[in-house]
Structure formats: C-alpha cells, structure tokens
Design an enzyme around this catalytic site. Structure first.
Site, short mmCIF file in Angstrom:
data_model
loop_
_atom_site.label_atom_id
_atom_site.label_comp_id
_atom_site.label_asym_id
_atom_site.label_seq_id
_atom_site.Cartn_x
_atom_site.Cartn_y
_atom_site.Cartn_z
CG LEU A 51 -1.85 -1.26 1.28
CD1 LEU A 51 -2.71 -1.22 2.53
CD2 LEU A 51 -2.69 -1.41 0.03
CB CYS A 52 4.48 1.79 -0.10
SG CYS A 52 5.73 3.10 -0.09
N GLY A 53 3.14 4.37 -1.47
CA GLY A 53 3.11 5.21 -2.67
C GLY A 53 4.16 4.83 -3.69
CG PHE A 54 8.15 4.94 -3.14
CD1 PHE A 54 8.68 5.76 -4.13
CD2 PHE A 54 8.15 5.39 -1.83
CE1 PHE A 54 9.19 7.01 -3.82
CE2 PHE A 54 8.66 6.64 -1.51
CZ PHE A 54 9.17 7.46 -2.51
CB ALA A 55 3.07 -0.08 -4.39
#
Length: 171
Positions: A51-55
């Site tokens: 769920l990270c913005g870097f996913a």
C-alpha cells in the site's frame, strides 16, 4: 561503523562475517529463499509494502526479474509492515501483488526490516554498511561475491541506474 571497525578501535581482531552466510527468508509461497544459493550472482533485495506510494516500482522490479532473472539475477521482494503500509497477511500480499502488478518475482513472507525484530540480513546490512531502511522500497544490491555493492533509497527507480549497476555485475 561496522563491527570490524569497532573491533579495531577496541584493539582486538574479529573475523569478518562471511557474506550471505546463512541468510534465508521464508518464501511467501512456502519453503525458503536461501541467499547462499545465489553466490556468484547479483542479488537485489527490496523491502516492499503493498500500500506504499512507491508500490508502482513493483512493475519495474517485475521487468528486471523477467529480463535479468534468466541471466542469473535474483530480484527479491521483502514485504514488511514496519511502516504500517502492508496488508495483514501473506496470502493477502501475494494475491494483491499478483492481481495488481502481475508479480511473479520471488517474495518473502511479511518480514521485519528494522528494530529489534529485524531479519538477520538487515542486521548484517546495518553492521556492514550502517544502513537501516527508513521507509519502504529501499534497495540493497549484493555483488556476486555476496558483498554489498550499493544501497538506494525509496525514490530510486529500479529501471535506471540500478539496472545498469546490476548489468555491470553480470559475466
């Protein structure tokens, strides 16, 4: 400061830890991923979170896996909830990454990468390089000799300089 430097300052000799010695991870599909099996090959270890913005980097990691995996490169995703951005179970992580990113690269079970419960690999990285992940999607590149070649932060995209650095390590 790593353990060898500390020993030198304290006035005693200490044998270096063998690179990759005994580091294995529980695979999200079951079984183990043993880094000793990859001696002689480049290995990129990335602490991830669904769920990270870097996913979005999963797409580039998958591409590296597809293109460089057949040349003997391990791209290893290490899902971690250390920054509260991972799903609640290994099954959810596996399903989400397969459905959202068509991920087939090797993944570990949800694994701590910081603090007292950190996986021994990340303890070793801290001792050897003084590096502790401060967020998700940090990349640790190991050379064919098992030593740390480079470390990149979250914003470093796997398709650019990281890919070039990996390719330079191939025979």
């Amino acid at each position: 400061m790593n353990r060898l430097h500390l020993a030198a300052l304290l006035g005693f000799a200490l044998a270096p830890l063998p690179a990759l010695a005994g580091f294995s991870f529980d695979a999200i599909d079951g079984g183990k991923i043993d880094l000793d099996d990859w001696k002689g090959h480049p290995v990129l270890v990335v602490n991830t979170a669904s769920l990270c913005g870097f996913a979005g980097q999963f797409d580039d990691l998958q591409k590296l896996h597809e293109e460089l995996g057949p040349k003997g490169v391990l791209i290893l995703a290490v899902p971690s909830d250390d920054f509260n951005q991972e799903l609640s179970s290994d099954a959810e992580v596996k399903s989400y990454c397969e459905m959202t990113f068509d991920l087939t690269l090797p993944m570990t079970t949800i694994t701590p990468v910081t603090g007292a419960a950190a996986h021994p690999f990340y303890v070793w990285v801290k001792e050897e390089a003084g590096f502790v992940p401060g967020w998700n999607f940090n990349k640790v590149l190991l050379g064919p000799d098992g030593e740390i070649e480079a470390i990149w932060g979250s914003a470093a995209n796997p398709s650019g300089v990281i890919r070039e650095r990996i390719e330079a390590l191939l025979p």
